[in-house]
Write a protein that holds these residues in place. Sequence first.
Motif, short mmCIF file in Angstrom:
data_model
loop_
_atom_site.label_atom_id
_atom_site.label_comp_id
_atom_site.label_asym_id
_atom_site.label_seq_id
_atom_site.Cartn_x
_atom_site.Cartn_y
_atom_site.Cartn_z
N ALA A 90 0.83 -1.20 0.00
CA ALA A 90 0.00 0.00 0.00
C ALA A 90 0.87 1.25 0.00
O ALA A 90 2.04 1.21 0.35
CB ALA A 90 -0.94 0.01 1.21
N ASP A 91 0.24 2.34 -0.37
CA ASP A 91 0.88 3.65 -0.29
C ASP A 91 1.18 3.97 1.17
O ASP A 91 2.27 4.43 1.50
CB ASP A 91 -0.05 4.71 -0.91
CG ASP A 91 0.51 6.10 -0.81
OD1 ASP A 91 0.30 6.73 0.26
OD2 ASP A 91 1.15 6.56 -1.76
N SER A 92 0.21 3.72 2.05
CA SER A 92 0.38 3.91 3.49
C SER A 92 -0.68 3.12 4.23
O SER A 92 -1.69 2.71 3.65
CB SER A 92 0.31 5.40 3.87
OG SER A 92 -0.99 5.91 3.61
N TYR A 93 -0.43 2.89 5.52
CA TYR A 93 -1.31 2.10 6.37
C TYR A 93 -1.74 2.89 7.59
O TYR A 93 -1.00 3.73 8.09
CB TYR A 93 -0.58 0.85 6.89
CG TYR A 93 -0.22 -0.13 5.82
CD1 TYR A 93 -1.11 -1.10 5.43
CD2 TYR A 93 1.02 -0.07 5.19
CE1 TYR A 93 -0.79 -2.02 4.43
CE2 TYR A 93 1.35 -0.98 4.19
CZ TYR A 93 0.44 -1.94 3.82
OH TYR A 93 0.76 -2.83 2.83
N ALA A 94 -2.92 2.53 8.11
CA ALA A 94 -3.28 2.98 9.44
C ALA A 94 -2.36 2.24 10.41
O ALA A 94 -2.07 1.06 10.22
CB ALA A 94 -4.74 2.65 9.73
N ARG A 95 -1.89 2.93 11.42
CA ARG A 95 -0.89 2.35 12.32
C ARG A 95 -1.34 1.08 13.01
O ARG A 95 -0.59 0.12 13.14
CB ARG A 95 -0.46 3.38 13.36
CG ARG A 95 0.32 4.52 12.73
CD ARG A 95 0.67 5.53 13.75
NE ARG A 95 1.75 4.96 14.57
CZ ARG A 95 2.63 5.66 15.22
NH1 ARG A 95 2.59 6.96 15.16
NH2 ARG A 95 3.57 5.09 15.92
N ILE A 96 -2.60 1.04 13.46
CA ILE A 96 -3.08 -0.14 14.18
C ILE A 96 -3.16 -1.35 13.25
O ILE A 96 -2.83 -2.46 13.65
CB ILE A 96 -4.43 0.13 14.90
CG1 ILE A 96 -4.76 -1.01 15.86
CG2 ILE A 96 -5.55 0.35 13.91
CD1 ILE A 96 -3.93 -1.04 17.10
N PHE A 97 -3.57 -1.15 12.00
CA PHE A 97 -3.61 -2.26 11.04
C PHE A 97 -2.19 -2.77 10.80
O PHE A 97 -1.96 -3.99 10.78
CB PHE A 97 -4.25 -1.83 9.73
CG PHE A 97 -4.30 -2.94 8.71
CD1 PHE A 97 -5.37 -3.81 8.66
CD2 PHE A 97 -3.25 -3.13 7.82
CE1 PHE A 97 -5.41 -4.86 7.75
CE2 PHE A 97 -3.28 -4.17 6.89
CZ PHE A 97 -4.36 -5.04 6.87
N PHE A 98 -1.26 -1.85 10.61
CA PHE A 98 0.13 -2.23 10.37
C PHE A 98 0.65 -3.11 11.51
O PHE A 98 1.21 -4.17 11.29
CB PHE A 98 1.00 -0.98 10.21
CG PHE A 98 2.44 -1.29 9.90
CD1 PHE A 98 2.84 -1.47 8.59
CD2 PHE A 98 3.38 -1.39 10.91
CE1 PHE A 98 4.16 -1.76 8.28
CE2 PHE A 98 4.71 -1.68 10.61
CZ PHE A 98 5.10 -1.87 9.30
N ARG A 99 0.43 -2.65 12.74
CA ARG A 99 0.95 -3.41 13.89
C ARG A 99 0.24 -4.74 14.05
O ARG A 99 0.86 -5.75 14.37
CB ARG A 99 0.83 -2.57 15.16
CG ARG A 99 1.60 -3.14 16.31
CD ARG A 99 3.08 -3.20 15.96
NE ARG A 99 3.66 -4.41 16.52
CZ ARG A 99 4.93 -4.70 16.52
NH1 ARG A 99 5.80 -3.88 15.97
NH2 ARG A 99 5.37 -5.80 17.05
N ASN A 100 -1.08 -4.76 13.84
CA ASN A 100 -1.81 -6.03 13.93
C ASN A 100 -1.27 -7.03 12.92
O ASN A 100 -1.10 -8.21 13.23
CB ASN A 100 -3.31 -5.82 13.71
CG ASN A 100 -4.00 -5.20 14.90
OD1 ASN A 100 -3.53 -5.30 16.04
ND2 ASN A 100 -5.11 -4.54 14.67
N ALA A 101 -1.01 -6.60 11.70
CA ALA A 101 -0.48 -7.49 10.67
C ALA A 101 0.89 -8.03 11.08
O ALA A 101 1.16 -9.23 10.97
CB ALA A 101 -0.41 -6.77 9.33
N ILE A 102 1.76 -7.17 11.53
CA ILE A 102 3.09 -7.59 11.95
C ILE A 102 3.00 -8.57 13.12
O ILE A 102 3.69 -9.59 13.14
CB ILE A 102 3.98 -6.38 12.31
CG1 ILE A 102 4.20 -5.50 11.08
CG2 ILE A 102 5.30 -6.82 12.94
CD1 ILE A 102 4.84 -6.18 9.89
N ASN A 103 2.15 -8.27 14.09
CA ASN A 103 1.98 -9.17 15.24
C ASN A 103 1.53 -10.56 14.80
O ASN A 103 1.83 -11.55 15.46
CB ASN A 103 1.00 -8.60 16.25
CG ASN A 103 1.58 -7.45 17.04
OD1 ASN A 103 2.78 -7.21 17.02
ND2 ASN A 103 0.73 -6.73 17.73
#
Length: 174
Positions: A90-103
């Motif tokens: 993506a161009d950019s992510y919402a921070r919570i989605f980014f962290r949830n995906a990484i987790n």
Amino acid sequence: MNATLLRGRAWKFGNNVDTDQIIPAKYAIYSLDEKKLGEYALEGVPGNEGWSQRVSSGDILVAGSNFGCGSSREIAPIAIRGAGISCVIADSYARIFFRNAINLGYPILQSPQAAAAIEEGDELEVDPSLGVIRNLTKGAEYGCEAFPEFMNELMRMGGLVPWVRQRLEERRTP
């Protein structure tokens, strides 16, 4: 062949796709099963009903800016992965989605250049560990920030919970 190399067809989405569109609440309440959630992934995006039935395992989701905004619905990346999508660019992510995906150990890459240039149906090859996205259809290559070694380790282990379990086990073993 590199073990982290991902290859698939691009599915293109726009800006501000929120977690309620990724997995609508009417489906989120019935199951936490990844495959079941995947059946309804992105059905909240207007005109996108039945999308997951058209996805082939390994395909890649490409989106605009602020992907995964809205509520902190942890199951949003699970639903996308359950649909068979190997990674999200993506161009950019919402921070919570980014962290949830990484987790969860789910690879998501940020590349404004790739998000703008890739078209639906393009064949892509992605190496998250090197930060390289190749558009095989167009013969183009885009950069993104490579995951640091710790994040690569999380991806290899399947997320934060398995990583923590292993670390705790290592501490208990003399």
